[in-house]
Design a protein around this motif. Structure first.
Motif, short mmCIF file in Angstrom:
data_model
loop_
_atom_site.label_atom_id
_atom_site.label_comp_id
_atom_site.label_asym_id
_atom_site.label_seq_id
_atom_site.Cartn_x
_atom_site.Cartn_y
_atom_site.Cartn_z
N PHE A 295 40.63 -9.79 31.59
CA PHE A 295 39.47 -10.65 31.75
C PHE A 295 39.82 -12.12 31.51
CE2 PHE A 295 35.41 -12.50 30.22
CZ PHE A 295 34.63 -12.23 31.34
N CYS A 296 40.81 -12.37 30.68
CA CYS A 296 41.17 -13.75 30.31
C CYS A 296 42.32 -14.30 31.14
CB CYS A 296 41.52 -13.82 28.83
SG CYS A 296 40.10 -13.66 27.78
N GLN A 297 42.49 -13.85 32.37
CA GLN A 297 43.52 -14.42 33.23
C GLN A 297 43.18 -15.85 33.61
OE1 GLN A 297 46.58 -13.28 34.10
NE2 GLN A 297 46.09 -11.74 32.55
N GLU A 298 41.93 -16.23 33.53
CA GLU A 298 41.52 -17.63 33.64
C GLU A 298 40.85 -18.00 32.33
OE1 GLU A 298 37.29 -17.48 35.89
OE2 GLU A 298 39.07 -17.12 37.10
N PRO A 299 40.89 -19.26 31.93
CA PRO A 299 40.35 -19.64 30.62
C PRO A 299 38.87 -19.29 30.46
CG PRO A 299 41.65 -21.42 31.53
CD PRO A 299 41.51 -20.39 32.60
N ARG A 300 38.52 -18.68 29.35
CA ARG A 300 37.15 -18.26 29.05
C ARG A 300 36.72 -18.79 27.69
NH1 ARG A 300 35.05 -15.24 33.49
NH2 ARG A 300 36.81 -14.17 34.41
N THR A 301 35.44 -19.10 27.57
CA THR A 301 34.90 -19.50 26.28
C THR A 301 34.54 -18.25 25.48
OG1 THR A 301 32.64 -19.63 27.10
CG2 THR A 301 33.98 -21.64 27.24
N MET A 302 34.29 -18.44 24.20
CA MET A 302 33.90 -17.31 23.35
C MET A 302 32.58 -16.72 23.83
SD MET A 302 34.58 -15.27 20.90
CE MET A 302 35.81 -15.93 19.82
N GLN A 303 31.66 -17.56 24.27
CA GLN A 303 30.36 -17.06 24.73
C GLN A 303 30.53 -16.18 25.97
OE1 GLN A 303 27.48 -17.39 23.04
NE2 GLN A 303 26.75 -15.88 24.51
N GLU A 304 31.41 -16.56 26.89
CA GLU A 304 31.67 -15.73 28.06
C GLU A 304 32.27 -14.39 27.66
OE1 GLU A 304 32.63 -18.85 31.63
OE2 GLU A 304 34.20 -18.49 30.14
N LEU A 305 33.14 -14.40 26.66
CA LEU A 305 33.75 -13.15 26.20
C LEU A 305 32.73 -12.24 25.54
CD1 LEU A 305 37.05 -14.65 24.81
CD2 LEU A 305 36.79 -13.24 26.84
N VAL A 306 31.83 -12.83 24.74
CA VAL A 306 30.78 -12.04 24.08
C VAL A 306 29.82 -11.48 25.12
CG1 VAL A 306 28.81 -12.20 22.53
CG2 VAL A 306 30.98 -13.21 21.87
N MET B 288 48.46 -3.88 29.83
CA MET B 288 47.55 -4.99 29.70
C MET B 288 46.17 -4.43 29.36
SD MET B 288 46.41 -7.93 32.43
CE MET B 288 48.02 -8.14 33.03
N THR B 289 45.55 -5.03 28.39
CA THR B 289 44.23 -4.57 27.96
C THR B 289 43.14 -5.19 28.84
OG1 THR B 289 43.97 -6.38 26.40
CG2 THR B 289 45.04 -4.39 25.58
N ASP B 290 41.92 -4.67 28.71
CA ASP B 290 40.79 -5.23 29.46
C ASP B 290 40.54 -6.68 29.07
OD1 ASP B 290 40.36 -2.85 30.77
OD2 ASP B 290 38.90 -2.13 29.31
N LEU B 291 40.74 -6.99 27.80
CA LEU B 291 40.54 -8.36 27.33
C LEU B 291 41.56 -9.30 27.96
CD1 LEU B 291 39.02 -10.28 25.46
CD2 LEU B 291 40.53 -9.59 23.62
N GLN B 292 42.81 -8.90 28.03
CA GLN B 292 43.83 -9.72 28.66
C GLN B 292 43.56 -9.87 30.15
OE1 GLN B 292 47.21 -7.41 27.45
NE2 GLN B 292 47.95 -9.09 26.18
N GLY C 148 35.90 -26.37 16.91
CA GLY C 148 34.88 -26.35 17.95
C GLY C 148 35.16 -25.28 18.98
N LYS C 149 34.65 -25.49 20.16
CA LYS C 149 34.75 -24.48 21.21
C LYS C 149 36.16 -24.40 21.77
CE LYS C 149 29.97 -24.94 22.34
NZ LYS C 149 28.94 -25.10 23.31
N GLY C 150 36.67 -23.20 21.85
CA GLY C 150 38.00 -23.00 22.40
C GLY C 150 37.94 -22.34 23.76
N LEU C 151 39.04 -22.40 24.45
CA LEU C 151 39.21 -21.70 25.72
C LEU C 151 40.34 -20.70 25.52
CD1 LEU C 151 38.97 -24.57 28.33
CD2 LEU C 151 37.31 -22.78 27.88
N TYR C 152 40.04 -19.43 25.74
CA TYR C 152 41.00 -18.36 25.49
C TYR C 152 41.62 -17.93 26.81
CZ TYR C 152 38.84 -18.42 20.98
OH TYR C 152 38.38 -18.84 19.77
N LEU C 153 42.96 -17.82 26.80
CA LEU C 153 43.72 -17.51 28.00
C LEU C 153 44.73 -16.43 27.65
CD1 LEU C 153 44.34 -18.40 30.95
CD2 LEU C 153 45.99 -19.99 30.00
N SER C 154 44.93 -15.51 28.58
CA SER C 154 45.88 -14.42 28.36
C SER C 154 47.30 -14.96 28.40
CB SER C 154 45.70 -13.35 29.43
OG SER C 154 46.66 -12.34 29.26
#
Length: 77
Positions: free
Chosen positions: A7-18, A1-5, A51-57
């Motif tokens: 971090f995205c165990q709960e839904p995150r917006t693109m701004q939170e990821l950046v 599992m990568t750091d990105l996956q 528009g704004k998405g929510l990214y989830l692992s």
């Protein structure tokens, strides 16, 4: 599992990821590799949303079960 996956165990917006230090390219490449999914990509009728998405692992972590290890260490020889 990568750091990105991780971090995205709960839904995150693109701004939170950046803000966490990931780039747009890292996120979009992970979506293309199916490591992340955009939960707001389509609506109930299957139409693409802009528009704004929510990214989830897509990978769920397996919980660690230490019962066998504890049992092995607690038995008397």
């Amino acid at each position: 599992m990568t750091d990105l996956q991780d971090f995205c165990q709960e839904p995150r917006t693109m701004q939170e990821l950046v803000d966490a230090g990931f780039t747009h390219h890292n996120v979009y490449n992970a979506v293309r590799r199916r490591e992340l999914c955009n939960t707001k990509a389509t609506d109930g009728w299957g139409r693409k949303q802009r528009g704004k998405g929510l990214y989830l692992s897509t990978v769920t972590p397996i919980p660690y079960n230490a019962a066998a290890l504890v049992a092995a260490w607690s038995t008397q020889p």
